[in-house]
Design an enzyme around this catalytic site. Structure first.
Site, PDB file in Angstrom:
ATOM      1  N   SER A 144     -53.959 -42.455 -31.369  1.00 60.90           N
ATOM      2  CA  SER A 144     -53.622 -42.038 -29.957  1.00 60.90           C
ATOM      3  C   SER A 144     -52.980 -43.152 -29.289  1.00 60.90           C
ATOM      4  O   SER A 144     -53.461 -44.280 -29.371  1.00 60.90           O
ATOM      5  CB  SER A 144     -54.660 -41.194 -29.447  1.00 60.90           C
ATOM      6  OG  SER A 144     -54.214 -40.825 -28.042  1.00 60.90           O
ATOM      7  N   TYR A 157     -63.422 -40.497 -25.938  1.00 57.34           N
ATOM      8  CA  TYR A 157     -62.194 -40.366 -26.751  1.00 57.34           C
ATOM      9  C   TYR A 157     -61.640 -41.745 -26.937  1.00 57.34           C
ATOM     10  O   TYR A 157     -61.084 -42.196 -28.051  1.00 57.34           O
ATOM     11  CB  TYR A 157     -61.266 -39.345 -26.367  1.00 57.34           C
ATOM     12  CG  TYR A 157     -60.276 -38.658 -26.750  1.00 57.34           C
ATOM     13  CD1 TYR A 157     -60.251 -38.208 -28.043  1.00 57.34           C
ATOM     14  CD2 TYR A 157     -58.827 -39.449 -26.494  1.00 57.34           C
ATOM     15  CE1 TYR A 157     -58.946 -37.993 -28.690  1.00 57.34           C
ATOM     16  CE2 TYR A 157     -57.686 -39.193 -26.849  1.00 57.34           C
ATOM     17  CZ  TYR A 157     -57.754 -38.083 -28.293  1.00 57.34           C
ATOM     18  OH  TYR A 157     -56.687 -38.174 -28.856  1.00 57.34           O
TER      19      TYR A 157
HETATM   20  N1  LIG Z   1     -52.680 -33.149 -28.432  1.00 62.53           N
HETATM   21  C1  LIG Z   1     -52.343 -34.454 -27.842  1.00 62.53           C
HETATM   22  O1  LIG Z   1     -51.965 -34.631 -26.757  1.00 62.53           O
HETATM   23  C2  LIG Z   1     -52.827 -35.653 -28.668  1.00 62.53           C
HETATM   24  C3  LIG Z   1     -52.677 -37.003 -28.428  1.00 62.53           C
HETATM   25  C4  LIG Z   1     -52.741 -37.993 -28.934  1.00 62.53           C
HETATM   26  C5  LIG Z   1     -53.491 -37.719 -30.216  1.00 62.53           C
HETATM   27  N2  LIG Z   1     -53.600 -36.687 -30.610  1.00 62.53           N
HETATM   28  C6  LIG Z   1     -54.448 -36.542 -31.995  1.00 62.53           C
HETATM   29  O2  LIG Z   1     -54.039 -35.816 -32.821  1.00 62.53           O
HETATM   30  C7  LIG Z   1     -54.895 -35.325 -33.605  1.00 62.53           C
HETATM   31  C8  LIG Z   1     -54.867 -33.854 -33.972  1.00 62.53           C
HETATM   32  O3  LIG Z   1     -55.213 -33.276 -32.422  1.00 62.53           O
HETATM   33  P1  LIG Z   1     -54.500 -31.627 -31.910  1.00 62.53           P
HETATM   34  O4  LIG Z   1     -53.788 -32.574 -30.759  1.00 62.53           O
HETATM   35  O5  LIG Z   1     -53.436 -31.314 -32.971  1.00 62.53           O
HETATM   36  O6  LIG Z   1     -55.552 -30.982 -31.802  1.00 62.53           O
HETATM   37  P2  LIG Z   1     -56.271 -29.771 -32.344  1.00 62.53           P
HETATM   38  O7  LIG Z   1     -55.156 -28.736 -32.455  1.00 62.53           O
HETATM   39  O8  LIG Z   1     -57.415 -29.572 -31.488  1.00 62.53           O
HETATM   40  O9  LIG Z   1     -56.504 -30.329 -33.830  1.00 62.53           O
HETATM   41  C9  LIG Z   1     -57.535 -30.898 -34.182  1.00 62.53           C
HETATM   42  C10 LIG Z   1     -58.100 -30.238 -35.531  1.00 62.53           C
HETATM   43  O10 LIG Z   1     -59.203 -31.167 -36.002  1.00 62.53           O
HETATM   44  C11 LIG Z   1     -60.024 -30.227 -36.538  1.00 62.53           C
HETATM   45  N3  LIG Z   1     -61.660 -30.741 -36.257  1.00 62.53           N
HETATM   46  C12 LIG Z   1     -61.995 -30.971 -35.545  1.00 62.53           C
HETATM   47  N4  LIG Z   1     -63.483 -31.560 -35.614  1.00 62.53           N
HETATM   48  C13 LIG Z   1     -63.501 -31.315 -36.833  1.00 62.53           C
HETATM   49  C14 LIG Z   1     -64.598 -31.731 -37.898  1.00 62.53           C
HETATM   50  N5  LIG Z   1     -65.760 -32.192 -37.598  1.00 62.53           N
HETATM   51  N6  LIG Z   1     -64.404 -31.640 -39.078  1.00 62.53           N
HETATM   52  C15 LIG Z   1     -63.331 -30.943 -39.769  1.00 62.53           C
HETATM   53  N7  LIG Z   1     -62.193 -31.026 -38.822  1.00 62.53           N
HETATM   54  C16 LIG Z   1     -62.374 -30.980 -37.333  1.00 62.53           C
HETATM   55  C17 LIG Z   1     -60.115 -28.909 -35.804  1.00 62.53           C
HETATM   56  O11 LIG Z   1     -60.374 -27.789 -36.551  1.00 62.53           O
HETATM   57  P3  LIG Z   1     -61.812 -27.049 -36.833  1.00 62.53           P
HETATM   58  O12 LIG Z   1     -62.279 -26.920 -35.229  1.00 62.53           O
HETATM   59  O13 LIG Z   1     -61.518 -25.818 -37.714  1.00 62.53           O
HETATM   60  O14 LIG Z   1     -62.598 -27.968 -37.640  1.00 62.53           O
HETATM   61  C18 LIG Z   1     -58.407 -28.924 -35.446  1.00 62.53           C
HETATM   62  O15 LIG Z   1     -57.731 -28.070 -36.368  1.00 62.53           O
HETATM   63  C19 LIG Z   1     -56.176 -35.685 -33.269  1.00 62.53           C
HETATM   64  O16 LIG Z   1     -56.504 -36.984 -33.942  1.00 62.53           O
HETATM   65  C20 LIG Z   1     -55.912 -36.127 -31.851  1.00 62.53           C
HETATM   66  O17 LIG Z   1     -56.850 -37.178 -31.171  1.00 62.53           O
HETATM   67  C21 LIG Z   1     -53.491 -35.405 -29.884  1.00 62.53           C
END
Ligand SMILES: NC(=O)c1ccc[n+]([C@@H]2O[C@H](COP(=O)([O-])OP(=O)(O)OC[C@H]3O[C@@H](n4cnc5c(N)ncnc54)[C@H](OP(=O)(O)O)[C@@H]3O)[C@@H](O)[C@H]2O)c1
Length: 244
Positions: A144, A157
């Site tokens: 991130s 985080y």
């Molecule tokens: N959205 C943003 O603004 C942003 C910015 C920078 C970085 N990121 C990064 O992008 C990545 C994806 O996040 P996202 O934004 O797409 O959010 P998201 O839609 O909440 O995706 C996160 C995914 O991780 C899975 N997950 C969470 N805990 C888990 C566990 N213990 N075991 C297996 N799977 C798990 C969740 O599925 P389940 O709950 O079904 O397990 C979910 O599908 C993350 O690394 C996040 O930090 C996001």
């Protein structure tokens, strides 16, 4: 060209059920990569598998928790049993915290650190012996912008993402000579479920036009499309109006 080089690539994507991981999985699936999708909610993974198959791609769900090393070993076994190789790991699953440090729930902190840091390390540990054996492979880690800057509001985080970037750097130093690439993707604000978990958690929501998950999938495609001799260390992608 060896047989291995001409076969379709195989990728494991964690956190593939929603958001950025789902977009990466759809993009890779559409390009003919065989996929193993990991996440806790099996029903979301099944939806993603159905979408990818409907588009002519090939994917299997391996429901599991990245906090459990055995679940990641199982995902690696699924890939090896079905396709005999693991070319790409996209270690993407993560969760967030929100709130002042003095009022934080220590158990949530534990969960954030274990999921975001150990979850990535476990995923790498599960695939690395196979990549080393093959003498090739590409580890893509969704860190991130929060792994590069600090701010108030999501201390666990932010700490977890800094740790993730540091782990990726350690990994790259160790495996580069074996022909394995390590790329870190550092998104700014992206419209996914993650940014809506905690009300008020993100001042920027509504102020900058968030990226789409597909914007990040395009960044992943960029790093994966490089020839074997080219390793993109990191890609920091923010919305145009987001400066930090
Ligand atoms: N959205 C943003 O603004 C942003 C910015 C920078 C970085 N990121 C990064 O992008 C990545 C994806 O996040 P996202 O934004 O797409 O959010 P998201 O839609 O909440 O995706 C996160 C995914 O991780 C899975 N997950 C969470 N805990 C888990 C566990 N213990 N075991 C297996 N799977 C798990 C969740 O599925 P389940 O709950 O079904 O397990 C979910 O599908 C993350 O690394 C996040 O930090 C996001």
């Amino acid at each position: 060209m060896s047989d291995l080089a001409t076969q379709a690539q195989v990728a494991i994507v964690t956190g593939a059920g929603s958001g950025i991981g789902a977009a990466i999985a759809r993009d890779l699936g559409a390009r003919g990569t065989n996929l193993v999708l990991v996440g806790r909610r099996a029903e979301l993974l099944d939806e993603r598998v159905a979408e990818i198959m409907a588009g002519g791609g090939s994917a299997l769900a391996s429901p599991g928790d990245v906090r459990e090393f055995a679940d990641l070993e199982r995902a690696a076994s699924v890939a090896l049993d079905h396709w005999g190789r693991i070319d790409v790991l996209v270690a993407n699953a993560a969760i967030a915290d929100f709130g002042p440090i003095a009022e934080a729930d220590p158990e949530l902190w534990r969960d954030v650190i274990v999921t975001n840091v150990l979850g990535v390390m476990y995923a790498v540990r599960a695939v690395l012996p196979h990549m080393l054996g093959a003498g090739s492979g590409h580890v893509v880690i969704t860190a991130s912008g929060s792994g590069r800057v600090t701010y108030v509001g999501e201390p666990a985080y932010v700490a977890s993402k800094h740790a993730t970037v540091a782990f990726a750097d350690c990994l790259r130093l160790e495996v580069a000579a074996a022909g394995i690439r390590v790329s870190v993707i550092e998104p700014g604000l992206v419209e996914t479920p993650l940014i809506h978990v905690y009300e008020g958690s993100n001042d920027m929501v509504g102020e900058v036009d968030a990226l789409t998950p597909e914007d990040i999938a395009r960044a992943v495609r960029y790093v994966l499309d490089q020839p074997p001799g080219v390793n993109v260390f990191e890609v920091l992608v923010r919305p145009t109006r987001q400066l930090l």
